[in-house]
Design an enzyme around this catalytic site. Sequence first.
Site, mmCIF file in Angstrom:
data_model
loop_
_atom_site.group_PDB
_atom_site.id
_atom_site.type_symbol
_atom_site.label_atom_id
_atom_site.label_comp_id
_atom_site.label_asym_id
_atom_site.label_seq_id
_atom_site.Cartn_x
_atom_site.Cartn_y
_atom_site.Cartn_z
ATOM 1 N N CYS A 83 95.519 -50.151 20.321
ATOM 2 C CA CYS A 83 96.199 -48.864 20.412
ATOM 3 C C CYS A 83 95.182 -47.719 20.305
ATOM 4 C CB CYS A 83 97.316 -48.771 19.371
ATOM 5 S SG CYS A 83 98.503 -47.451 19.683
ATOM 6 N N HIS A 174 100.090 -53.647 19.049
ATOM 7 C CA HIS A 174 99.648 -54.030 17.705
ATOM 8 C C HIS A 174 99.991 -55.486 17.413
ATOM 9 C CE1 HIS A 174 98.848 -49.887 16.250
ATOM 10 N NE2 HIS A 174 99.777 -49.567 17.121
ATOM 11 N N GLU A 176 98.642 -57.250 15.138
ATOM 12 C CA GLU A 176 98.483 -57.446 13.695
ATOM 13 C C GLU A 176 99.794 -57.242 12.930
ATOM 14 O OE1 GLU A 176 97.952 -53.037 14.254
ATOM 15 O OE2 GLU A 176 97.488 -54.831 15.402
#
Length: 190
Positions: A83, A174, A176
């Site tokens: 991002c 994202h 994560e």
Amino acid sequence: MSVCVGVVSIQGDFEKHIEALERARVKGLTAIQVRTPEDLARADRVIMPGGESTTVGLLMERYGLGDALRRAAADGMPMWGTCMGMILLASEVEGREQYTLKLMDIAVRRNAFGAQVHSFEDEVAIKSLGSPVLGVFIRAPIVSRLGPGVEELARYDGKVVAVRQANLIGTSFHPELTPDVRLHRWFATF
């Protein structure tokens, strides 16, 4: 084999990347926070997480981390921007003059899927992974121009959302923030 993955920890969701790296259970992997050129010197590869690109860029420049990242990339250090991190890797940001590292020959469009209230999750098929990953798109950018030597790794809704240029990776979303650690495992071992 041991590998140290640094996560730029100026602002943003850096802790989630460290947690994902730990969950990836790559033998010999350690994850460290990177805030200074000295921290970066301890890492074998680095992740630049999501956050606010204007603020992080200014702080990178002020504390010398931007120049250290440029040198490390030129020396072949693998880098992955998610991002905001992809925005910082880009050579151009559409319609804006802002600090970037100018490491990837790409142009990006910020907030390409809309404002924060338009955030969403959906599957993204990444080349070289067997099945799609869950992408979390939060004010996500897209890649609007790929230079020669930049490989498209994924599209979502016809828009380029993941790229690779030699030792550099950029993703709009994202990973994560999901339980799937395959991208983190891949980055730690490619």
